[in-house]
Design a protein around this motif. Sequence first.
Motif, PDB file in Angstrom:
ATOM      1  N   ARG A 157      -3.502   4.346   1.786  1.00 24.25           N
ATOM      2  CA  ARG A 157      -4.624   3.733   1.071  1.00 24.25           C
ATOM      3  C   ARG A 157      -5.368   2.716   1.919  1.00 24.25           C
ATOM      4  O   ARG A 157      -6.583   2.556   1.783  1.00 24.25           O
ATOM      5  CB  ARG A 157      -4.115   3.049  -0.199  1.00 24.25           C
ATOM      6  N   THR A 201       5.794   3.639  -0.178  1.00 23.36           N
ATOM      7  CA  THR A 201       5.127   2.354  -0.404  1.00 23.36           C
ATOM      8  C   THR A 201       5.708   1.315   0.547  1.00 23.36           C
ATOM      9  O   THR A 201       6.926   1.209   0.696  1.00 23.36           O
ATOM     10  CB  THR A 201       5.292   1.892  -1.853  1.00 23.36           C
ATOM     11  N   LYS A 259      -4.350  11.803  -4.714  1.00 20.83           N
ATOM     12  CA  LYS A 259      -3.325  11.029  -5.412  1.00 20.83           C
ATOM     13  C   LYS A 259      -2.181  10.814  -4.418  1.00 20.83           C
ATOM     14  O   LYS A 259      -1.530  11.767  -4.009  1.00 20.83           O
ATOM     15  CB  LYS A 259      -2.835  11.777  -6.647  1.00 20.83           C
ATOM     16  N   LEU A 260      -1.951   9.578  -4.014  1.00 19.43           N
ATOM     17  CA  LEU A 260      -0.930   9.295  -3.008  1.00 19.43           C
ATOM     18  C   LEU A 260       0.404   8.908  -3.625  1.00 19.43           C
ATOM     19  O   LEU A 260       1.461   9.105  -3.018  1.00 19.43           O
ATOM     20  CB  LEU A 260      -1.391   8.176  -2.083  1.00 19.43           C
ATOM     21  N   GLU A 261       0.366   8.355  -4.812  1.00 20.48           N
ATOM     22  CA  GLU A 261       1.593   7.871  -5.422  1.00 20.48           C
ATOM     23  C   GLU A 261       2.443   9.030  -5.940  1.00 20.48           C
ATOM     24  O   GLU A 261       1.939  10.101  -6.244  1.00 20.48           O
ATOM     25  CB  GLU A 261       1.278   6.918  -6.579  1.00 20.48           C
ATOM     26  N   VAL A 278      -8.400  11.150   1.925  1.00 24.50           N
ATOM     27  CA  VAL A 278      -7.449  10.157   1.410  1.00 24.50           C
ATOM     28  C   VAL A 278      -7.975   9.526   0.125  1.00 24.50           C
ATOM     29  O   VAL A 278      -7.261   9.398  -0.872  1.00 24.50           O
ATOM     30  CB  VAL A 278      -7.170   9.072   2.465  1.00 24.50           C
ATOM     31  N   GLU A 279      -9.243   9.152   0.137  1.00 28.20           N
ATOM     32  CA  GLU A 279      -9.857   8.483  -1.011  1.00 28.20           C
ATOM     33  C   GLU A 279      -9.773   9.348  -2.270  1.00 28.20           C
ATOM     34  O   GLU A 279      -9.552   8.835  -3.366  1.00 28.20           O
ATOM     35  CB  GLU A 279     -11.327   8.183  -0.690  1.00 28.20           C
ATOM     36  N   ARG A 336     -10.061  -0.194   3.643  1.00 32.00           N
ATOM     37  CA  ARG A 336      -9.697   0.810   2.635  1.00 32.00           C
ATOM     38  C   ARG A 336      -9.986   2.172   3.240  1.00 32.00           C
ATOM     39  O   ARG A 336     -11.114   2.476   3.604  1.00 32.00           O
ATOM     40  CB  ARG A 336     -10.528   0.611   1.354  1.00 32.00           C
ATOM     41  N   THR A 390       0.852  -1.181   0.000  1.00 39.54           N
ATOM     42  CA  THR A 390       0.000   0.000   0.000  1.00 39.54           C
ATOM     43  C   THR A 390       0.890   1.234   0.000  1.00 39.54           C
ATOM     44  O   THR A 390       2.083   1.146   0.280  1.00 39.54           O
ATOM     45  CB  THR A 390      -0.955   0.014   1.209  1.00 39.54           C
ATOM     46  N   THR A 391       0.303   2.373  -0.341  1.00 43.07           N
ATOM     47  CA  THR A 391       1.061   3.624  -0.383  1.00 43.07           C
ATOM     48  C   THR A 391       0.488   4.617   0.604  1.00 43.07           C
ATOM     49  O   THR A 391      -0.733   4.768   0.714  1.00 43.07           O
ATOM     50  CB  THR A 391       1.031   4.235  -1.804  1.00 43.07           C
TER      51      THR A 391
END
Length: 357
Positions: free
Chosen positions: A137, A26, A354-356, A350-351, A40, A10-11
Amino acid sequence: MGKMEVERKTTGWAARDPSGLLSPYTYTLRETGPEDVHIRIICCGICHTDLHQTKNDLGMSNYPMVPGHEVVGEVVEVGSDVSKFTAGDIVGVGCLVGCCGGCSPCERDLEQYCPKKIWSYNDVYIDGQPTQGGFARATVVHQKFVVKIPEGMAVEQAAPLLCAGVTVYSPLAHFGLKRPGLRGGILGLGGVGHMGVKIAKAMGHHVTVISSSNKKKEEALKDLGADDYVIGSDQSKMNELADSMDYIIDTVPVHHALEPYLSLLRLDGKLILMGVISNPLQFLTPMVMLGEKVITGSFIGSMKETEEMLEFCKEKGLSSIIEVVKMDYVNTAFERLEKNDVRYRFVVDVEGSKLEA
């Protein structure tokens, strides 16, 4: 459950050093054990503790660190022995993810005082792996430390209740202060203090906000519904309020004198400390002796109290005053939080982020 052939990743956004700057990270998410809930993450509140931990203010931070302990999300998967939750449930996770289960506090369902409690992040889980928080995530948590979010409660409103809300509710419940007709004071009007006003008012209390300036007077009285507002340095008004309060919830996280507030308590009144302060506080013993007054403390809340508090807030229609931000704004949010520039809690979407990298 069977061993997975491929590690689940997960990130999240993690701090790498005491600068506290967060960036994408990650990491491996543990397998869902028999009593685990795989969640999630939808959103996560930002607490002052997140700031202290990421910057190593307490001298015990481990990096990389994904902060966040006001987590709300959707159940994706449950272990074979999980009975309280099913896929699709909206749930919350607060400050803790583990305890020993056999000590005196655990036997009394007060796991927040367990000497072997495991924090949601910046700790080591029973499998030897570091715990990581809600700026991510997904997470996997033992069912004991997961609570259902009441149906109809907005997820972003529920998040701050998992720390700020239960931190205030717990001492009011524990010390027998839930009954109506009491007079209470809230010292400090931040994330915890603003929920203190709302919860105490919903319990039927006369609530006075005690602050260092008039800056928040209008919103305390009009937006939060406080009955009175006093500046601690206003000696005339403080004298008027002497011996008038059943309790004061002290949320101030920096060194301060206690005598001015002890003088406001009536016979058997309680000064309940909540701020984490590294320097010793002082007071003159007659201030306590002449009135059988009590200086005590309280720390977050138990899982049972968290469930009670969520139902109480739903029943009373209570909500937090929040500012929702995306993850790419989180470092700015931390900077603003450090300056107390937030009314009254940041919540990270969070949902929708963009976390990546």
